[in-house]
Design an enzyme around this catalytic site. Sequence first.
Site, PDB file in Angstrom:
ATOM      1  N   THR A 230      30.490  -7.297  -7.107  1.00 15.72           N
ATOM      2  CA  THR A 230      29.545  -8.173  -6.208  1.00 15.72           C
ATOM      3  C   THR A 230      28.309  -7.946  -5.923  1.00 15.72           C
ATOM      4  OG1 THR A 230      29.328  -8.348  -3.499  1.00 15.72           O
ATOM      5  CG2 THR A 230      29.903  -5.892  -4.118  1.00 15.72           C
ATOM      6  N   GLY A 231      27.437  -8.968  -5.721  1.00 15.24           N
ATOM      7  CA  GLY A 231      26.133  -9.024  -5.480  1.00 15.24           C
ATOM      8  C   GLY A 231      25.219  -9.477  -6.690  1.00 15.24           C
ATOM      9  N   MET A 232      24.914 -10.209  -7.096  1.00 10.35           N
ATOM     10  CA  MET A 232      23.703 -10.718  -8.197  1.00 10.35           C
ATOM     11  C   MET A 232      23.992 -11.371  -8.629  1.00 10.35           C
ATOM     12  SD  MET A 232      19.994  -9.806  -7.147  1.00 10.35           S
ATOM     13  CE  MET A 232      19.087  -8.901  -5.779  1.00 10.35           C
ATOM     14  N   GLY A 233      25.120 -12.587  -8.691  1.00  7.28           N
ATOM     15  CA  GLY A 233      26.291 -13.606  -9.967  1.00  7.28           C
ATOM     16  C   GLY A 233      25.493 -13.160 -11.017  1.00  7.28           C
TER      17      GLY A 233
ATOM     18  N   THR B 135      31.312 -11.726  -0.972  1.00  4.74           N
ATOM     19  CA  THR B 135      31.859 -11.736  -1.576  1.00  4.74           C
ATOM     20  C   THR B 135      33.485 -10.761  -1.347  1.00  4.74           C
ATOM     21  OG1 THR B 135      31.092 -13.229  -3.248  1.00  4.74           O
ATOM     22  CG2 THR B 135      32.082 -11.642  -4.431  1.00  4.74           C
TER      23      THR B 135
ATOM     24  N   ARG C  31      26.249 -24.769  -9.056  1.00  7.42           N
ATOM     25  CA  ARG C  31      25.561 -23.238  -9.642  1.00  7.42           C
ATOM     26  C   ARG C  31      27.044 -22.462  -9.553  1.00  7.42           C
ATOM     27  NH1 ARG C  31      27.160 -17.510  -7.500  1.00  7.42           N
ATOM     28  NH2 ARG C  31      25.638 -16.294  -8.353  1.00  7.42           N
ATOM     29  N   VAL C  32      27.292 -21.866 -10.269  1.00  4.30           N
ATOM     30  CA  VAL C  32      28.132 -21.650 -10.770  1.00  4.30           C
ATOM     31  C   VAL C  32      27.963 -19.620 -10.714  1.00  4.30           C
ATOM     32  CG1 VAL C  32      30.415 -20.799 -12.128  1.00  4.30           C
ATOM     33  CG2 VAL C  32      29.593 -23.034 -11.612  1.00  4.30           C
ATOM     34  N   GLY C  33      28.545 -18.303  -9.819  1.00  3.07           N
ATOM     35  CA  GLY C  33      28.156 -16.975 -10.058  1.00  3.07           C
ATOM     36  C   GLY C  33      28.981 -16.120 -10.866  1.00  3.07           C
ATOM     37  N   ASP C  34      29.335 -15.696 -10.682  1.00  2.00           N
ATOM     38  CA  ASP C  34      29.774 -13.921 -11.831  1.00  2.00           C
ATOM     39  C   ASP C  34      31.279 -14.298 -11.333  1.00  2.00           C
ATOM     40  OD1 ASP C  34      29.070 -12.619  -9.377  1.00  2.00           O
ATOM     41  OD2 ASP C  34      30.361 -11.550  -9.775  1.00  2.00           O
TER      42      ASP C  34
HETATM   43  N1  ASP Z   1      28.419 -12.309  -6.077  1.00  2.00           N
HETATM   44  C1  ASP Z   1      28.558 -13.778  -6.018  1.00  2.00           C
HETATM   45  C2  ASP Z   1      27.664 -14.825  -6.387  1.00  2.00           C
HETATM   46  O1  ASP Z   1      26.965 -14.447  -7.134  1.00  2.00           O
HETATM   47  C3  ASP Z   1      28.417 -12.747  -4.477  1.00  2.00           C
HETATM   48  C4  ASP Z   1      27.600 -12.119  -3.931  1.00  2.00           C
HETATM   49  O2  ASP Z   1      28.701 -11.085  -4.718  1.00  2.00           O
HETATM   50  O3  ASP Z   1      27.670 -11.477  -2.439  1.00  2.00           O
HETATM   51  O4  ASP Z   1      28.470 -15.565  -6.579  1.00  2.00           O
END
Ligand code: ASP
Length: 321
Positions: free
Chosen positions: A230-233, A179, A207-210
């Site tokens: 960035t990370g686990m959405g 990301t 699925r939609v992330g953050d």
């Molecule tokens: N935050 C992003 C998502 O969950 C993934 C990522 O940052 O790598 O869609």
Amino acid sequence: MTRPFSIAIHGGAGTIERSLMTPELEASYRKALAQSVMAGHAVLEQGGSSVDAAVAAVTVMEDSELFNAGKGSVLTHDETVEMDASVMDGRNLEAGAVTLIRHIKNPIQLARDVMQKSPHAMLAGEGAESFAFKECGYEYVEQDYFFTDRRYNELKTMKKTGGVALSEARYPDEKKHGTVGAVALDKEGNLAAATSTGGLTNKRWGRVGDTPIIGGGNYARNGNVAVSATGMGELLMRCTVAGDIAGRMQYGNASIDQACRDVIHGDFLSLGGEGGVIAIDADGRVNFELNCPGMYRATVNEKGEALVAIFADEELQALGT
Ligand code: ASP
């Protein structure tokens, strides 16, 4: 240090292990990060807006296969690419977000157009693309453009385990998240944030992330802060990470360093969240906070040199030093 204008970028956070990074790949990442941050810096230097600077920096990373955004996005369970992006303008709290985008080369530019040319703050899927083609003259891009062998192999591996993963996840050839995001303060004192992603490998069911969630993975407010995560959405969203950092600074008078540290190492971490943020405050102070082994990141120093870092324990440094 107070700066008249300033920019920071990230190219994703995750379980990056030094041992699995070849010197060639590492050099490519550092170069791409420097190119991205300098593209945004050039806009600011010429008196451009923080929105345009952040979008310019993110566009460079969307066009690079190295990152999980635009070209090189991770693949869904159905072997397609579905991208999310958002932009926020700290001047007036205007925001534009797009989600489930499949045929637009640079989703971040479409997010800016949603903000500037539509009466809405978020458009999804076919509707967003119809706005792009019919109202804004975007070119239709085939899914093939976004595909890379690396992402296909990653999906095959992930399908065997049945999980979903950040683009790094725990595979030797795939130790990088991707990301991408940028935060900027322009010469007028306006803050902006821009974030773009392909999301998680093997994601399904729309699925939609953050990333397109204002206050989740992206936020900017003048006099306060600009944040890109960035990370686990799922966890970034549930912890409203970007909004929480802004609130702690706005209402609790926390410094940028304190707010970012407390949020990234607080509920987000204790609930199992892995990732990080980049942030810039109203005085141009930059913060990079992460709770994992690395985050691709860069800024520009007073001399106008790009400073880049990848691993958590590494200081930002000029290329070639
Ligand atoms: N935050 C992003 C998502 O969950 C993934 C990522 O940052 O790598 O869609």
